[in-house]
Scaffold this motif. Structure first.
Motif, PDB file in Angstrom:
ATOM      1  N   LEU A  36      46.302  29.168  38.833  1.00 40.28           N
ATOM      2  CA  LEU A  36      44.997  29.446  38.308  1.00 40.28           C
ATOM      3  C   LEU A  36      44.162  28.119  39.052  1.00 40.28           C
ATOM      4  CD1 LEU A  36      43.205  31.226  36.846  1.00 40.28           C
ATOM      5  CD2 LEU A  36      43.459  29.630  34.664  1.00 40.28           C
ATOM      6  N   THR A  37      44.842  27.138  38.965  1.00 45.81           N
ATOM      7  CA  THR A  37      43.873  25.965  39.780  1.00 45.81           C
ATOM      8  C   THR A  37      43.813  25.925  41.129  1.00 45.81           C
ATOM      9  OG1 THR A  37      44.478  24.418  37.942  1.00 45.81           O
ATOM     10  CG2 THR A  37      43.535  23.458  40.011  1.00 45.81           C
ATOM     11  N   ALA A  38      45.096  26.453  41.725  1.00 46.75           N
ATOM     12  CA  ALA A  38      45.169  26.544  43.060  1.00 46.75           C
ATOM     13  C   ALA A  38      44.262  27.918  43.760  1.00 46.75           C
ATOM     14  CB  ALA A  38      46.640  27.348  43.803  1.00 46.75           C
ATOM     15  N   LEU A  39      43.808  28.654  43.005  1.00 47.40           N
ATOM     16  CA  LEU A  39      43.063  29.912  43.421  1.00 47.40           C
ATOM     17  C   LEU A  39      41.830  29.140  43.934  1.00 47.40           C
ATOM     18  CD1 LEU A  39      43.495  32.497  40.556  1.00 47.40           C
ATOM     19  CD2 LEU A  39      44.318  32.686  43.073  1.00 47.40           C
ATOM     20  N   ARG A  40      41.377  28.130  42.971  1.00 44.78           N
ATOM     21  CA  ARG A  40      39.882  27.459  43.444  1.00 44.78           C
ATOM     22  C   ARG A  40      40.057  26.800  44.752  1.00 44.78           C
ATOM     23  NH1 ARG A  40      36.167  25.025  38.859  1.00 44.78           N
ATOM     24  NH2 ARG A  40      35.587  27.248  38.864  1.00 44.78           N
ATOM     25  N   SER A  41      41.384  26.226  44.866  1.00 45.64           N
ATOM     26  CA  SER A  41      41.447  25.362  46.071  1.00 45.64           C
ATOM     27  C   SER A  41      41.570  26.332  47.205  1.00 45.64           C
ATOM     28  CB  SER A  41      42.908  24.555  45.931  1.00 45.64           C
ATOM     29  OG  SER A  41      42.866  23.734  44.760  1.00 45.64           O
ATOM     30  N   LEU A  42      42.022  27.401  47.167  1.00 40.83           N
ATOM     31  CA  LEU A  42      42.079  28.226  48.193  1.00 40.83           C
ATOM     32  C   LEU A  42      40.864  28.937  48.468  1.00 40.83           C
ATOM     33  CD1 LEU A  42      45.398  30.299  47.174  1.00 40.83           C
ATOM     34  CD2 LEU A  42      45.093  28.811  49.082  1.00 40.83           C
ATOM     35  N   GLY A  43      39.761  28.911  47.721  1.00 40.21           N
ATOM     36  CA  GLY A  43      38.594  29.272  47.974  1.00 40.21           C
ATOM     37  C   GLY A  43      38.209  30.870  47.407  1.00 40.21           C
ATOM     38  N   GLU A  44      39.078  31.066  46.454  1.00 39.99           N
ATOM     39  CA  GLU A  44      38.764  32.503  45.731  1.00 39.99           C
ATOM     40  C   GLU A  44      37.411  32.563  44.827  1.00 39.99           C
ATOM     41  OE1 GLU A  44      40.156  35.101  46.461  1.00 39.99           O
ATOM     42  OE2 GLU A  44      42.249  34.474  46.797  1.00 39.99           O
ATOM     43  N   GLU A  45      36.806  33.368  44.860  1.00 46.27           N
ATOM     44  CA  GLU A  45      35.713  33.676  43.995  1.00 46.27           C
ATOM     45  C   GLU A  45      35.826  34.700  42.955  1.00 46.27           C
ATOM     46  OE1 GLU A  45      32.442  34.303  46.464  1.00 46.27           O
ATOM     47  OE2 GLU A  45      32.564  32.369  47.543  1.00 46.27           O
ATOM     48  N   ARG A  46      36.747  35.599  43.024  1.00 51.06           N
ATOM     49  CA  ARG A  46      36.860  36.384  42.031  1.00 51.06           C
ATOM     50  C   ARG A  46      38.299  36.943  42.243  1.00 51.06           C
ATOM     51  NH1 ARG A  46      33.417  41.776  41.621  1.00 51.06           N
ATOM     52  NH2 ARG A  46      35.265  42.089  40.082  1.00 51.06           N
ATOM     53  N   LEU A  47      39.088  37.710  41.353  1.00 46.41           N
ATOM     54  CA  LEU A  47      40.032  38.749  41.528  1.00 46.41           C
ATOM     55  C   LEU A  47      39.523  39.882  41.068  1.00 46.41           C
ATOM     56  CD1 LEU A  47      43.063  36.658  40.314  1.00 46.41           C
ATOM     57  CD2 LEU A  47      42.206  36.710  42.452  1.00 46.41           C
ATOM     58  N   ARG A  48      40.168  41.120  41.510  1.00 52.04           N
ATOM     59  CA  ARG A  48      39.893  42.312  41.307  1.00 52.04           C
ATOM     60  C   ARG A  48      41.182  43.030  40.641  1.00 52.04           C
ATOM     61  NH1 ARG A  48      35.142  44.903  43.015  1.00 52.04           N
ATOM     62  NH2 ARG A  48      34.023  43.607  44.471  1.00 52.04           N
ATOM     63  N   LEU A  49      41.131  43.888  39.625  1.00 49.18           N
ATOM     64  CA  LEU A  49      42.431  44.519  39.224  1.00 49.18           C
ATOM     65  C   LEU A  49      42.490  45.817  40.147  1.00 49.18           C
ATOM     66  CD1 LEU A  49      44.554  45.455  37.353  1.00 49.18           C
ATOM     67  CD2 LEU A  49      42.878  46.698  35.924  1.00 49.18           C
ATOM     68  N   VAL A  50      43.631  46.250  40.502  1.00 46.35           N
ATOM     69  CA  VAL A  50      43.836  47.483  41.282  1.00 46.35           C
ATOM     70  C   VAL A  50      45.015  48.142  40.765  1.00 46.35           C
ATOM     71  CG1 VAL A  50      44.469  48.591  43.443  1.00 46.35           C
ATOM     72  CG2 VAL A  50      42.912  46.423  43.327  1.00 46.35           C
ATOM     73  N   LEU A  51      45.018  49.338  40.250  1.00 44.61           N
ATOM     74  CA  LEU A  51      45.834  50.172  39.721  1.00 44.61           C
ATOM     75  C   LEU A  51      46.409  51.154  40.697  1.00 44.61           C
ATOM     76  CD1 LEU A  51      44.567  50.367  36.044  1.00 44.61           C
ATOM     77  CD2 LEU A  51      46.141  48.717  36.891  1.00 44.61           C
ATOM     78  N   PRO A  52      47.343  50.662  41.549  1.00 47.50           N
ATOM     79  CA  PRO A  52      47.752  51.736  42.622  1.00 47.50           C
ATOM     80  C   PRO A  52      48.660  52.694  41.970  1.00 47.50           C
ATOM     81  CG  PRO A  52      48.959  49.588  42.594  1.00 47.50           C
ATOM     82  CD  PRO A  52      48.047  49.355  41.820  1.00 47.50           C
ATOM     83  N   SER A  53      48.673  54.057  42.867  1.00 39.42           N
ATOM     84  CA  SER A  53      49.636  54.792  42.295  1.00 39.42           C
ATOM     85  C   SER A  53      50.133  55.778  43.572  1.00 39.42           C
ATOM     86  CB  SER A  53      48.900  55.851  41.494  1.00 39.42           C
ATOM     87  OG  SER A  53      47.825  56.546  42.029  1.00 39.42           O
TER      88      SER A  53
END
Length: 246
Positions: A54-71
């Motif tokens: 979770l901490t690494a996400l900010r270090s990577l420059g992530e601003e948000r995550l989206r849920l995707v439900l593939p089928s």
């Protein structure tokens, strides 16, 4: 309730990355009492705790995550990385960022193993089209109405007496637990209804105990319930991926 690990991660990681909640709140809400380990995070050679990821996400420059439900036949929103596509389809859920995507695998009731896939070099991928919450709510209403006759013909109440109460509860309003405090009340309601309808679908798609269901009967049932399944899926995505404007 039908909880989605990738949904929880997406909604709480986004709340933290956008400053809407604390790191501790995000981590507690995402993990609960379950152990989470993440393999494949950029810069790591072994599995790490979800808190580290979770901490690494900010270090990577992530601003948000989206849920995707593939089928099968619909992988919109999943970056075109072969290994990721296969993993996401197998899991049925994935949290997608700009730099990394995370796919959960539930190992019993006490452990979730995540696989992180770096997206560096992946072709740009437009996120799956998300309808508005009001549209998702309306689609749920229409799909339930259209599926009512099918649910009755399956005689679910005979084999699963909990079905009538699940359906009746929809009219009273259902609120999904475990979302950020500032989450849109309509999103909370839509997700709660979608989770309850997912329970009904699971019961409907399972053959009644001791019943002999032919291939043709099962195919007809699945076809009749497909619009409801689609509405539930789209409502779930819209509810988890809601973020405040501005």
């Amino acid at each position: 309730m039908h909880d989605l690990a990738a949904g929880r991660l997406a909604v709480w990681a986004t709340a933290w990355l956008t400053g809407r909640c604390s790191y501790d709140d995000a981590l507690d809400a995402t993990t609960g009492v379950t152990a989470h380990r993440v393999a494949g995070m950029p810069g790591t050679d072994e599995a790490v705790p979800l808190g580290w990821a979770l901490t690494a996400l900010r270090s990577l420059g992530e601003e948000r995550l989206r849920l995707v439900l593939p089928s099968p036949g619909d992988t919109r929103g999943v970056p075109a990385v072969p290994a990721l596509t296969a993993l996401a389809l197998d899991s049925g859920q994935v949290a997608v960022g700009a730099r990394v995507a995370l796919v959960p695998e539930e190992l019993g009731t006490e452990m979730v193993a995540w696989t992180a896939v770096a997206l560096d070099g992946a072709p740009p991928t437009a996120p799956a089209v998300e309808g508005t919450l009001r549209a998702a709510s309306g689609a749920l209403d229409l799909a339930v109405g259209d599926a009512a006759r099918t649910l009755a013909s399956l005689d679910l109440a005979r084999w699963h007496p909990e079905v009538p109460s699940l359906l009746a509860g929809l009219a009273k309003g259902v609120r999904a637990p475990g979302l950020p405090e500032d989450h849109d009340p309509l999103a909370v309601s839509v997700l709660g209804r979608a989770q309850r309808l997912r329970q009904v679908l699971d019961l409907a798609m399972a053959d009644a105990p001791g019943a002999a269901v032919t291939h043709a009967q099962a195919a007809a049932r699945d076809e009749a319930l497909r619009p409801l399944a689609t509405a539930v899926r789209e409502a779930t995505v819209a509810a988890y991926n809601w973020v405040p404007r501005g």
